[in-house]
Write an enzyme that holds these catalytic residues in place. Structure first.
Site, mmCIF file in Angstrom:
data_model
loop_
_atom_site.group_PDB
_atom_site.id
_atom_site.type_symbol
_atom_site.label_atom_id
_atom_site.label_comp_id
_atom_site.label_asym_id
_atom_site.label_seq_id
_atom_site.Cartn_x
_atom_site.Cartn_y
_atom_site.Cartn_z
ATOM 1 N N HIS A 136 0.966 -1.274 0.238
ATOM 2 C CA HIS A 136 0.328 0.042 -0.199
ATOM 3 C C HIS A 136 0.752 1.138 -0.276
ATOM 4 C CE1 HIS A 136 -2.740 2.965 2.059
ATOM 5 N NE2 HIS A 136 -3.590 2.401 0.377
ATOM 6 N N ASP A 186 -6.355 1.754 -2.090
ATOM 7 C CA ASP A 186 -7.025 1.798 -0.859
ATOM 8 C C ASP A 186 -7.364 0.372 -0.127
ATOM 9 O OD1 ASP A 186 -5.910 4.001 -0.154
ATOM 10 O OD2 ASP A 186 -7.519 4.881 0.260
#
Length: 145
Positions: free
Chosen positions: A75, A121
């Site tokens: 991420h 996300d």
């Protein structure tokens, strides 16, 4: 309500605002937090991810300690890529999504930076939900040099 009561109420509210030790969060982190809760169906509080392993939370260095920490590193890398190649500010990018039965789903109408950041996300939130959580890997920055 009497003016004196309003002044007391205002003073209390202002003092509570000043007493907060949490810095304001970028808008996107609020959305990401909600996505995490959606993906894990509220089983684990988002705060558990704020200082986990070497990459979950602010910054990151070293080698990821487990599957969950790898989710955080990926991420982080995606956000770095978004800043470079997409020229967007992922921490401040607001997007539209919904919580479905299989986790967070980005709105199909989103384009550009919003689509990229929402996708990053949502993927990370689903990764967090699948990965085991090891309490020994919480608050371990000394092992991440």
């Amino acid at each position: 309500m009497y003016p004196a009561h309003l002044l007391v109420l205002l003073a209390v509210c202002v003092s509570l605002l000043g007493a907060s030790d949490m810095p304001p969060q970028p808008l996107n982190l609020v959305q990401f937090s909600n996505m995490i809760q959606c993906a894990n169906h509220g089983r684990r509080p988002t705060s558990n991810y704020m200082d986990y392993g070497c990459y979950c939370g602010k910054g990151g260095s070293g080698t990821p300690v487990d599957e969950l920490d790898r989710c955080c590193k990926i991420h982080d890398d995606c956000y770095g890529e978004a800043e470079k190649s997409q020229k967007c500010a992922p921490y401040w990018t607001w997007y539209t999504w919904k919580c479905g039965s299989d986790g967070p789903q980005c709105d199909d109408s989103e384009t550009g930076s919003r689509r990229f950041v929402c996708g990053y996300d949502a993927t990370a939130a689903k990764c967090f939900a699948k990965a085991p959580y090891n309490k020994e890997n919480y608050n371990i920055e000394t092992r991440c040099q």
